[in-house]
Design an enzyme around this catalytic site. Structure first.
Site, PDB file in Angstrom:
ATOM      1  N   HIS A 135       7.657 -39.461 -21.912  1.00 20.51           N
ATOM      2  CA  HIS A 135       7.052 -38.567 -22.913  1.00 20.51           C
ATOM      3  C   HIS A 135       6.969 -39.236 -24.281  1.00 20.51           C
ATOM      4  CE1 HIS A 135       7.808 -35.352 -19.970  1.00 20.51           C
ATOM      5  NE2 HIS A 135       6.952 -34.633 -20.654  1.00 20.51           N
ATOM      6  N   LYS A 139       9.430 -35.417 -28.524  1.00 21.11           N
ATOM      7  CA  LYS A 139       9.860 -34.345 -27.622  1.00 21.11           C
ATOM      8  C   LYS A 139      11.298 -33.958 -27.931  1.00 21.11           C
ATOM      9  CE  LYS A 139      10.202 -33.096 -22.740  1.00 21.11           C
ATOM     10  NZ  LYS A 139       9.872 -31.695 -23.033  1.00 21.11           N
TER      11      LYS A 139
HETATM   12  N1  LIG Z   1       5.150 -25.976 -19.804  1.00 17.06           N
HETATM   13  C1  LIG Z   1       4.282 -26.880 -20.252  1.00 17.06           C
HETATM   14  O1  LIG Z   1       3.269 -27.195 -19.574  1.00 17.06           O
HETATM   15  C2  LIG Z   1       4.511 -27.532 -21.575  1.00 17.06           C
HETATM   16  C3  LIG Z   1       5.637 -27.221 -22.256  1.00 17.06           C
HETATM   17  N2  LIG Z   1       5.873 -27.791 -23.478  1.00 17.06           N
HETATM   18  C4  LIG Z   1       7.075 -27.321 -24.148  1.00 17.06           C
HETATM   19  O2  LIG Z   1       6.680 -26.473 -25.210  1.00 17.06           O
HETATM   20  C5  LIG Z   1       7.636 -26.555 -26.268  1.00 17.06           C
HETATM   21  C6  LIG Z   1       6.906 -26.940 -27.555  1.00 17.06           C
HETATM   22  O3  LIG Z   1       6.434 -28.262 -27.459  1.00 17.06           O
HETATM   23  P1  LIG Z   1       5.612 -28.940 -28.645  1.00 17.06           P
HETATM   24  O4  LIG Z   1       4.430 -28.116 -28.990  1.00 17.06           O
HETATM   25  O5  LIG Z   1       5.427 -30.353 -28.282  1.00 17.06           O
HETATM   26  O6  LIG Z   1       6.677 -28.827 -29.835  1.00 17.06           O
HETATM   27  P2  LIG Z   1       6.372 -28.717 -31.408  1.00 17.06           P
HETATM   28  O7  LIG Z   1       7.654 -29.015 -32.088  1.00 17.06           O
HETATM   29  O8  LIG Z   1       5.151 -29.500 -31.752  1.00 17.06           O
HETATM   30  O9  LIG Z   1       5.997 -27.167 -31.595  1.00 17.06           O
HETATM   31  C7  LIG Z   1       6.902 -26.128 -31.593  1.00 17.06           C
HETATM   32  C8  LIG Z   1       6.476 -25.175 -32.700  1.00 17.06           C
HETATM   33  O10 LIG Z   1       7.248 -23.979 -32.600  1.00 17.06           O
HETATM   34  C9  LIG Z   1       7.583 -23.603 -33.925  1.00 17.06           C
HETATM   35  N3  LIG Z   1       8.731 -22.711 -33.860  1.00 17.06           N
HETATM   36  C10 LIG Z   1      10.045 -23.019 -33.725  1.00 17.06           C
HETATM   37  N4  LIG Z   1      10.794 -21.909 -33.704  1.00 17.06           N
HETATM   38  C11 LIG Z   1       9.922 -20.880 -33.831  1.00 17.06           C
HETATM   39  C12 LIG Z   1      10.090 -19.466 -33.857  1.00 17.06           C
HETATM   40  N5  LIG Z   1      11.298 -18.903 -33.790  1.00 17.06           N
HETATM   41  N6  LIG Z   1       8.985 -18.690 -33.976  1.00 17.06           N
HETATM   42  C13 LIG Z   1       7.754 -19.234 -34.074  1.00 17.06           C
HETATM   43  N7  LIG Z   1       7.553 -20.572 -34.044  1.00 17.06           N
HETATM   44  C14 LIG Z   1       8.628 -21.364 -33.915  1.00 17.06           C
HETATM   45  C15 LIG Z   1       7.822 -24.904 -34.664  1.00 17.06           C
HETATM   46  O11 LIG Z   1       7.761 -24.732 -36.071  1.00 17.06           O
HETATM   47  C16 LIG Z   1       6.674 -25.738 -34.107  1.00 17.06           C
HETATM   48  O12 LIG Z   1       5.495 -25.568 -34.878  1.00 17.06           O
HETATM   49  C17 LIG Z   1       8.676 -27.589 -25.813  1.00 17.06           C
HETATM   50  O13 LIG Z   1       9.746 -26.929 -25.193  1.00 17.06           O
HETATM   51  C18 LIG Z   1       7.903 -28.399 -24.783  1.00 17.06           C
HETATM   52  O14 LIG Z   1       8.723 -29.033 -23.857  1.00 17.06           O
HETATM   53  C19 LIG Z   1       5.005 -28.667 -24.051  1.00 17.06           C
HETATM   54  C20 LIG Z   1       3.868 -29.034 -23.392  1.00 17.06           C
HETATM   55  C21 LIG Z   1       3.527 -28.509 -22.085  1.00 17.06           C
HETATM   56  O1  LIG Z   2       7.349 -31.570 -24.503  1.00 18.48           O
HETATM   57  C1  LIG Z   2       6.330 -31.863 -23.836  1.00 18.48           C
HETATM   58  O2  LIG Z   2       5.404 -32.547 -24.296  1.00 18.48           O
HETATM   59  C2  LIG Z   2       6.225 -31.366 -22.456  1.00 18.48           C
HETATM   60  N1  LIG Z   2       7.150 -30.550 -22.026  1.00 18.48           N
HETATM   61  C3  LIG Z   2       7.216 -29.976 -20.728  1.00 18.48           C
HETATM   62  C4  LIG Z   2       8.445 -30.475 -19.989  1.00 18.48           C
HETATM   63  O3  LIG Z   2       9.506 -30.651 -20.615  1.00 18.48           O
HETATM   64  O4  LIG Z   2       8.368 -30.664 -18.775  1.00 18.48           O
HETATM   65  C5  LIG Z   2       5.944 -30.131 -19.945  1.00 18.48           C
HETATM   66  C6  LIG Z   2       5.253 -31.450 -20.158  1.00 18.48           C
HETATM   67  O5  LIG Z   2       5.999 -32.450 -19.560  1.00 18.48           O
HETATM   68  C7  LIG Z   2       5.053 -31.722 -21.635  1.00 18.48           C
END
Ligand SMILES: NC(=O)C1=CN([C@@H]2O[C@H](COP(=O)(O)OP(=O)(O)OC[C@H]3O[C@@H](n4cnc5c(N)ncnc54)[C@H](O)[C@@H]3O)[C@@H](O)[C@H]2O)C=CC1
Ligand SMILES: O=C(O)C1=N[C@H](C(=O)O)C[C@H](O)C1
Length: 250
Positions: A135, A139
């Site tokens: 990643h 992350k």
């Molecule tokens: N299931 C999936 O397919 C995917 C899951 N993810 C997951 O999604 C999550 C976010 O990833 P990213 O966008 O890369 O992180 P990021 O750090 O870019 O975004 C997270 C956002 O949430 C905000 N935030 C934090 N606490 C908050 C709250 N209490 N209320 C509202 N906003 C809040 C932060 O200020 C930030 O803007 C991670 O856990 C990641 O692993 C990411 C990509 C794909």
């Molecule tokens: O943080 C990410 O970027 C992602 N988070 C998810 C994970 O922890 O599996 C999904 C994807 O890999 C992207």
């Protein structure tokens, strides 16, 4: 037909900002709230949100979902950091709010869901299995939610088939050299500038190996899964873990 009223929590994040655009572009949905850090959750009820897409971080997700479930707002959750204890806590909250549904998807991309499906299928045919997830370096957590889920599925399939423990006679001189063990399956995490989200599942048998690899090259890869989750969760009460439950995998 009335549009599905969808909110995004974590709307300024890497995936959240993409989700905002995807919901806005969906003809059958209306984006009614886009919450960032520090915004009041009451904005969800004020806006009459039916579904909240939760894309924040492991520290925030439980509080956000608790609010949503108590107010009968369905959840589509991509945020990682799930443990058995957290899942049990969420199930308890959902039991007190019949009719409300939450989908937790370790990964919303179809390719990643298929990777997990294929890995589960392959697991019992090979002596050895290891997962490498790769990643971007911003992350928040390691190992990834996808890698953890993949390893759990592989381990469960091996246990169900009565497979012997994996062969490994290594004596390690440095902690971490063999990765982290998830239910006996080694998981290795790479953080590298230039990457987004990638995973390899390696299987080894006598005289052969099988590698299943998936690459998410852009956050758009997660959007069809998020939109599908929002459409389906409203008629799926209780907790659903994994987007595969909403896909026709044949
Ligand atoms: N299931 C999936 O397919 C995917 C899951 N993810 C997951 O999604 C999550 C976010 O990833 P990213 O966008 O890369 O992180 P990021 O750090 O870019 O975004 C997270 C956002 O949430 C905000 N935030 C934090 N606490 C908050 C709250 N209490 N209320 C509202 N906003 C809040 C932060 O200020 C930030 O803007 C991670 O856990 C990641 O692993 C990411 C990509 C794909
Ligand atoms: O943080 C990410 O970027 C992602 N988070 C998810 C994970 O922890 O599996 C999904 C994807 O890999 C992207």
């Amino acid at each position: 037909m009335s549009k599905l009223r969808v909110a995004v929590i974590g709307a300024k994040g890497r995936i959240g900002s993409e989700a905002v655009k995807a919901v806005e572009a969906a003809e059958d949905m209306e984006l009614v709230a886009a919450l960032g850090r520090g915004d009041r959750l009451e904005a969800l009820t004020d806006a009459g949100a039916q579904v909240a897409v939760e894309l924040t971080n492991p520290d925030a997700v439980m509080g956000n979902l608790d609010f949503c479930v108590r107010h009968g707002i369905h959840g589509v959750v991509g945020t990682t950091g799930w443990t058995d204890e957290r899942l049990a806590q969420l199930r308890t909250a959902l039991a007190a709010s019949p009719g409300t549904g939450v989908l937790i998807a370790p990964n919303f991309s179809v390719g990643a869901v298929l990777t997990m499906t294929f890995a589960r299928q392959a697991a019992k045919f090979f002596e050895s299995a290891e997962v490498i997830e790769l990643h971007h370096p911003n992350k928040a957590d390691a190992p990834s939610g996808t890698a953890t889920r993949t390893a759990q599925l592989v381990a469960a399939a091996r246990a169900e088939a009565g497979c012997a423990p994996q062969p490994d006679a290594t004596s390690t001189a440095l902690d971490g050299a063999r990765g982290a063990s998830v239910d006996g399956v080694p998981v290795h995490s790479v953080r590298l500038r230039g990457l987004l989200a990638h995973q390899e599942v390696l299987f080894g048998g006598v005289g052969e190996t099988l590698t299943i690899r998936h690459d998410s090259l852009h956050h758009s890869s997660f959007m069809p899964g998020i939109l599908l989750g929002a459409r389906r969760v409203v008629s799926t009460p209780g907790l659903t873990v994994g987007l595969e439950h909403f896909l026709d995998l044949g």
